[in-house]
Design an enzyme around this catalytic site. Structure first.
Site, PDB file in Angstrom:
ATOM      1  N   GLN A  17       4.712 -26.395  41.981  1.00  0.00           N
ATOM      2  CA  GLN A  17       5.474 -25.666  40.828  1.00  0.00           C
ATOM      3  C   GLN A  17       5.890 -24.416  40.931  1.00  0.00           C
ATOM      4  O   GLN A  17       5.413 -23.432  41.353  1.00  0.00           O
ATOM      5  CB  GLN A  17       4.259 -25.732  39.754  1.00  0.00           C
ATOM      6  CG  GLN A  17       4.665 -25.196  38.315  1.00  0.00           C
ATOM      7  CD  GLN A  17       5.377 -26.552  37.716  1.00  0.00           C
ATOM      8  OE1 GLN A  17       5.438 -27.619  37.819  1.00  0.00           O
ATOM      9  NE2 GLN A  17       6.572 -25.821  37.099  1.00  0.00           N
ATOM     10  N   LYS A  41       1.805 -33.533  33.981  1.00  0.00           N
ATOM     11  CA  LYS A  41       2.513 -34.259  35.208  1.00  0.00           C
ATOM     12  C   LYS A  41       1.227 -35.230  35.670  1.00  0.00           C
ATOM     13  O   LYS A  41       1.223 -36.436  35.970  1.00  0.00           O
ATOM     14  CB  LYS A  41       2.820 -33.567  36.316  1.00  0.00           C
ATOM     15  CG  LYS A  41       4.112 -32.937  36.168  1.00  0.00           C
ATOM     16  CD  LYS A  41       4.712 -31.961  37.363  1.00  0.00           C
ATOM     17  CE  LYS A  41       6.107 -31.395  36.776  1.00  0.00           C
ATOM     18  NZ  LYS A  41       6.448 -30.216  38.013  1.00  0.00           N
ATOM     19  N   ASP A  99      10.673 -33.343  44.455  1.00  0.00           N
ATOM     20  CA  ASP A  99      11.867 -32.373  43.611  1.00  0.00           C
ATOM     21  C   ASP A  99      13.045 -32.514  44.319  1.00  0.00           C
ATOM     22  O   ASP A  99      13.991 -32.264  43.483  1.00  0.00           O
ATOM     23  CB  ASP A  99      11.018 -30.959  43.561  1.00  0.00           C
ATOM     24  CG  ASP A  99      10.502 -30.604  42.315  1.00  0.00           C
ATOM     25  OD1 ASP A  99      10.577 -31.201  41.139  1.00  0.00           O
ATOM     26  OD2 ASP A  99       9.695 -29.486  42.330  1.00  0.00           O
TER      27      ASP A  99
END
Length: 300
Positions: free
Chosen positions: A98, A54, A121
């Site tokens: 995460q 990422k 997200d």
């Protein structure tokens, strides 16, 4: 029939190229650089690889990347304090924590501590509610990537019969909401669905996101249907040697490809789209935060 292969790797590269163009314009015309903050708690190997990927792609498209790595025994209160700091940092337009988190942390509490406008997200309860009621939201990356590929392949999805196999909050439920938004007739199927094979056989679009290797055989697929395989499962591969494994999807690829009109492979299908859509969401969040038009083709 041999299905058209929907190349997610190539499609994701095109999405990242679009993102890079929008980033360049934001810099040139408005003096703004989108920023993505990724928080990793602990040393889970898969999460570390994902976070590195990422960060690399964030920089490649010209955005600022902020990585925060915390020890596995970090107190939940300290993580929440970091999120609060990032919520109030104008240089940060997207925040991603995460998952999975260590067992002593409440994932729902942590996710819902993120500013919904920076929740790239799309997991915050506010964004879930906005998506479910057809309002502007941050959309979860994997379903967004699936929708982009379906739109690209079909154009209009209006009136198509879609079956989503899997009811997770991360993929199944938001995927169904996105397909409803495209005027599909949508069924959410799962492990307790009666006559699952018959339910799937009527679908023009099948999105498999159940997490069971090669669960969907080709004889479940209607001739000419489009199959989007979200599953990423590792299984034994004795043909490669002792102890070797390989990746497969939730669909049995060879038999499904004989019936389908189009299909995503595993690997190289939906997977690459997830990070591409994370970058797209960050640009969208940056544009919204600054009262600028949203990037065309990168959001719902």
């Amino acid at each position: 029939m041999t299905a058209t292969v929907i190349d997610g790797k190539a499609f994701a590269a095109r999405v990242r190229e679009k993102v890079g163009g929008h980033v360049a314009r934001l810099k040139q015309e408005h003096g703004i650089t989108p920023g993505l903050a990724v928080v990793l708690v602990g040393e889970d190997p898969a999460s570390q690889v994902y976070v590195r990927s990422k960060g690399k792609m964030t920089v490649e498209v010209g955005m600022n990347s902020y990585e925060h790595k915390l020890d596995v025994d970090t107190a939940e209160a300290d993580l929440l304090a970091l999120i609060d700091t990032l919520n109030n940092d104008p240089a940060v337009h997207g925040i991603l924590v995460q998952l999975p988190l260590p067992k002593h942390m409440n994932e729902d509490l942590v996710i819902n501590a993120i500013d919904p406008a920076k929740d790239v997200d799309g997991f915050h309860i506010s964004n879930v509610g906005l998506l479910g009621t057809g309002q502007k939201s941050m959309v979860p990356c994997t379903p967004l990537g699936c929708l982009m590929m379906l739109r690209d392949h079909h154009g209009s999805l209006s009136g198509m019969d879609a079956v989503v196999i899997g009811r997770s909050n991360i993929v199944g439920k938001p995927m169904a909401q996105l397909l409803l938004g495209e005027s599909c007739t949508v069924t959410i199927a799962h492990s307790r669905t009666k006559d699952l094979a018959d339910v799937v056989r009527r679908a023009d679009i099948v999105v498999a996101a159940v997490g069971r290797p090669e669960m969907v055989p080709g004889d479940w697929i209607k001739k000419g249907a489009t199959v989007i395989d979200v599953g990423i499962n590792r299984i034994d591969a004795p043909e490669k040697g002792e102890g070797k494994t390989r990746l497969v999807g939730d669909c049995h690829y060879d038999s499904c490809a004989e019936k389908a009109g189009a299909i995503t492979p595993v690997p190289g299908g939906v997977g690459p789209m997830t990070i591409a859509c994370l970058l797209a969401n960050t640009v969208t969040a940056c544009s919204r935060a600054n009262g600028l038009p949203e990037p065309e083709g990168l959001t719902v």
